[in-house]
Scaffold this motif. Structure first.
Motif, short mmCIF file in Angstrom:
data_model
loop_
_atom_site.label_atom_id
_atom_site.label_comp_id
_atom_site.label_asym_id
_atom_site.label_seq_id
_atom_site.Cartn_x
_atom_site.Cartn_y
_atom_site.Cartn_z
N GLY A 1 0.79 -1.22 0.00
CA GLY A 1 0.00 0.00 0.00
C GLY A 1 0.82 1.27 0.00
O GLY A 1 0.28 2.37 0.14
N VAL A 2 2.15 1.15 -0.18
CA VAL A 2 3.02 2.32 -0.25
C VAL A 2 2.87 2.98 -1.61
O VAL A 2 2.64 4.19 -1.72
N LEU A 3 3.03 2.20 -2.66
CA LEU A 3 2.76 2.66 -4.02
C LEU A 3 1.31 2.32 -4.32
O LEU A 3 0.93 1.15 -4.29
N THR A 4 0.52 3.33 -4.61
CA THR A 4 -0.93 3.14 -4.65
C THR A 4 -1.51 2.95 -6.04
O THR A 4 -2.56 2.33 -6.20
N ASP A 5 -0.84 3.49 -7.06
CA ASP A 5 -1.42 3.43 -8.41
C ASP A 5 -0.30 3.22 -9.43
O ASP A 5 0.31 4.18 -9.90
#
Length: 500
Positions: A108-112
């Motif tokens: 969930g650190v990099l979201t997209d």
């Protein structure tokens, strides 16, 4: 500035880790250390008013996921044979990047992922008998290798036109022999968007991020360091005391490491090279090209100046660039000072800098030629790739500044100009920085793992299991483990939304 002058300002912050620069390098290291030591405090200091506005900005670099799929400078021909070792090494490091990014997506650190990575074919382009022969030999050398699957080659005009219609339009295939090799496994990456996602997550996790603050000095302080920091808007000064300092400041890494006076930076210099792009303004033309096409560099040109016709995906919009056209200023950053280069001169690096000037006469000639080009000359260069190009469909934009590493005296040579990425750290492992340019951002996770091994060696046994979680192939060469490579490829394709 001496240590005493830094110490006259009260310490305003005491942290475990200070990150200088809000680009992809600092963002990557900060993310790794949060995973390995979530209890460590971090502060990030950036002289500009937002993240990733210098080298990591998508308009300041080519955005290529550098994995040596199409970049010909990684596979030189020596005595009739293609040398593949550098290409394999770069590809291995890029696989580390993919794995780390995939883990950070799952965490969930990099979201997209679509904001920062998109599938774009990587194509190598050869013009004339000599280049076509080289390209075929390169294809034959790489295609059987596990890290270069499904590569293709053609010198057939019909297939060329099908793959690259924009480059085929208006071209006389009877006049000149042409060939391409390609793979659909390539990527276009917006390192600015990636850095922003990392830094947004860092702030949520408690990292202090200070924009508009510039590190003016670095001084040793016992087992750690004191950073003298200036608020660029108010002029206020403060001091940060850190146990570990990372200098991820792009071209300014060299001057900052010099300020720290670590012995390991002695003799190192920097040679700044600027660049410009032609950016397409015609949406109908942009729609006709979907590839990153790399050709051969001109004699004397640095690898970062290899011509390429690039599909870009920035802020959800597809674009098209051609270039770069090399230039020169003494600035170490795009928004740097005209005095950056002269202020970096030291008695220990002066001879290396002078020697490289004499040794790299081909580069000097190339830069002069590039500087003399007008818009018509730039369009003519574009027409070697796109014969039907019209000047009215393209605008000139300024790219980022790169500082190539000049290494100190080695053997009979006074110094050497390096075109890669160099990690510098002190013997105590309390300060480190990244110098140089390409492949740079593409291999940031691998570079940060090397930094961890150098600077935190005593913790690597403890960190080992977590690193294997972050990078499942850690400690294993994927080039020797086809099964693991296939697993990691499928995992990263799926997790980063790259599956077609």
């Amino acid at each position: 500035m001496s240590d005493s002058k830094v110490s006259t300002i009260p310490v305003t912050d005491e942290v475990d880790v200070a990150l200088i620069g809000a680009g992809i390098m600092s963002a990557t290291l900060g993310a790794m250390l949060r995973e390995l030591e979530p209890g460590w405090s971090q502060v990030m200091v950036e002289r500009l008013d937002g993240p990733a506005e210098e080298s990591s900005s998508p308009w300041n670099n080519a955005g290529t996921g550098h994995s040596a799929l199409c970049e010909l400078n990684y596979t030189p021909e020596v005595n009739g044979k293609i040398k593949t070792a550098n290409a394999i090494n770069v590809n291995e490091k890029f696989q580390v990047s993919r794995q780390f990014w995939a883990h950070q997506r799952e965490a969930g650190v990099l979201t997209d992922p679509r904001e920062f990575i998109n599938a774009v074919p990587h194509v190598s382009f050869g013009q004339g008998e000599e280049q076509v022969a080289y390209l075929k030999k390169r294809f034959e050398a790489l295609a059987p290798h596990p890290l270069f699957p499904n590569m293709k080659f053609t010198d057939d005009p019909t297939e060329f036109a099908k793959m690259l219609p924009l480059m085929a339009e208006g071209r006389d295939f009877d006049r000149e022999k042409l060939a391409i090799s390609w793979t659909d496994a390539g990527t276009d990456i917006n390192y600015g968007a990636m850095a922003r996602q990392f830094i947004d997550a860092a702030k949520r996790a408690g990292t202090t991020v200070r924009y508009g603050h510039e590190v003016k000095d670095i001084a040793a302080d016992g087992d750690g360091w004191k950073l003298k920091v200036k608020n660029v808007h108010t002029g206020d000064l403060s001091v940060i005391r850190a146990n570990f300092v990372f200098v991820g400041a792009g071209g300014m890494a060299l001057p900052l490491l010099q300020k720290a006076r670590i012995p390991e930076i002695r003799g190192f210099g920097g040679f700044p090279v600027s660049g410009q792009w032609l950016r397409c303004t015609n949406e109908e033309i942009i729609k006709q090209h979907h590839a990153k096409v790399y050709g051969k560099a001109s004699v004397g040109a640095p690898p970062m100046s290899v011509p390429h016709l690039d599909t870009r995906v920035i802020d959800g919009k597809t674009g098209l660039l051609f270039g770069p056209y090399a230039g020169w200023t003494p600035k170490f950053l795009k928004r740097g000072s005209w005095f950056d280069l002269p202020k970096s001169l030291r008695p220990t690096n002066f001879m290396s800098m002078i020697a490289v000037g004499f040794q790299e006469l081909g580069l000097t000639k190339y830069l002069i030629t590039e500087l003399l080009k007008d818009q018509q000359a730039r369009i003519e260069s574009l027409r070697e790739y796109m014969p039907a190009a019209r000047p009215e469909d393209w605008e000139l934009v300024t790219a980022g500044q790169r500082v190539q590493v000049i290494k100190p005296i080695v053997g009979p040579r006074f110094g050497s100009l390096e075109f890669g990425t160099a990690l510098i750290n002190n013997s105590e492992g309390t300060i480190a920085g990244i110098l140089g340019a390409s492949p740079g951002a593409s291999i940031a996770p691998a570079a940060m793992v090397e930094l961890l091994e150098r600077c935190f060696g005593q913790r690597m046994v403890e960190w080992g299991p977590k690193l294997k979680e972050l990078i499942p192939s850690y400690g294993i060469k994927l080039s020797t483990d086809q099964k693991l490579y296939n697993e990691m490829w499928e995992y990263t394709q799926r997790t980063l939304d790259l599956e077609v």
